[in-house]
Design an enzyme around this catalytic site. Sequence first.
Site, PDB file in Angstrom:
ATOM      1  N   HIS A 192      11.597 -48.589 -10.250  1.00 14.79           N
ATOM      2  CA  HIS A 192      10.264 -48.505 -10.775  1.00 14.79           C
ATOM      3  C   HIS A 192       9.979 -46.930 -10.262  1.00 14.79           C
ATOM      4  CE1 HIS A 192       8.582 -52.570 -10.502  1.00 14.79           C
ATOM      5  NE2 HIS A 192       9.979 -52.668 -10.126  1.00 14.79           N
TER       6      HIS A 192
ATOM      7  N   ASN B  44       4.277 -57.366 -12.619  1.00 12.66           N
ATOM      8  CA  ASN B  44       5.231 -58.148 -13.366  1.00 12.66           C
ATOM      9  C   ASN B  44       4.937 -58.541 -14.431  1.00 12.66           C
ATOM     10  OD1 ASN B  44       8.017 -57.965 -12.042  1.00 12.66           O
ATOM     11  ND2 ASN B  44       6.903 -58.727 -10.308  1.00 12.66           N
TER      12      ASN B  44
ATOM     13  N   ASP C 177       2.864 -53.818  -8.542  1.00 14.31           N
ATOM     14  CA  ASP C 177       3.540 -54.568  -9.327  1.00 14.31           C
ATOM     15  C   ASP C 177       3.090 -55.829  -9.757  1.00 14.31           C
ATOM     16  OD1 ASP C 177       5.564 -55.457 -11.128  1.00 14.31           O
ATOM     17  OD2 ASP C 177       7.310 -55.419  -9.454  1.00 14.31           O
TER      18      ASP C 177
ATOM     19  N   GLU D 288       7.511 -54.389  -2.505  1.00 18.23           N
ATOM     20  CA  GLU D 288       8.742 -54.893  -2.380  1.00 18.23           C
ATOM     21  C   GLU D 288       9.505 -53.924  -1.242  1.00 18.23           C
ATOM     22  OE1 GLU D 288      12.307 -56.291  -5.300  1.00 18.23           O
ATOM     23  OE2 GLU D 288      10.695 -54.983  -6.248  1.00 18.23           O
TER      24      GLU D 288
ATOM     25  N   ASN E 184      11.599 -51.038  -4.068  1.00 19.73           N
ATOM     26  CA  ASN E 184      12.759 -51.852  -4.259  1.00 19.73           C
ATOM     27  C   ASN E 184      13.511 -51.823  -2.898  1.00 19.73           C
ATOM     28  OD1 ASN E 184      14.700 -53.526  -5.296  1.00 19.73           O
ATOM     29  ND2 ASN E 184      15.679 -52.164  -6.881  1.00 19.73           N
TER      30      ASN E 184
END
Length: 256
Positions: free
Chosen positions: A248, A152, A150, A36, A10
């Site tokens: 995360h 999602n 990830d 990310e 992130n």
Amino acid sequence: MPRIISANLNGIRSADKKGFFNWLAGSGGDIVCVQELKAQDADLSPLHRQPPGYPFSAFHCAEKKGYSGVGIYARQQPDRVIEGLGLPEFDAEGRYLRADFGPLSVISLYLPSGSSSEERQQVKFAFMAAFLPQLEALIAEGRDLVLCGDWNIAHKEIDLKNWKGNLKNSGFLPEERAWLTDVFDRVGFVDVWRRLYADIPGYTWWSNRGQAYAKDVGWRIDYQIATPALAARATSASVYKDEKFSDHAPLIVDYR
């Protein structure tokens, strides 16, 4: 015994400030996949490019600033690196990076999120449709291969705390879950965590809203999804929560 780590940061610069690279130095990871990044190539510091103990790194950054992007760190040099899927509309978002180490291929993957708008959900569905033939081609290579990242998508009810309240929400839609079932049951990939731990939720992401992290109202959306022979060599897995680098948590798997 290789230890493979997957972590959605992130924001690589944000995770750095929260101590991610200090942790990484002592993590014992042999190959580390990050997602990310939210950074362009020019934004990456010398530490981001070459953390202690990891002479190799590669990144696939998004064209849009402060968005998406994936990377791989390793203790040895790979034989080959493949950046992107060869699908321009998705490669512009920096979602796929592969490194081959002898008979092993490791992919850092960041599937689109559809939670921000219906338009982004349609992009997610389009990615899933385009990615499925790629997954079929990957398994047909006959190599040991693991896709870290990830995805999602929470696959089953055990994979998120509040599943009843999320049946109509992105990340737990019937179509998304059915697609992941297809990846496992028909294409033939294996969900490594679930193979090891049938009954442990293994959450890897918590909303920043409310007290989700404190109350462990989480989702398992970060996976290591492997070819069957490699998945069978996974001996243990854990989610690292002693420190918080992101919304995360790192997923760690040891393979023999």
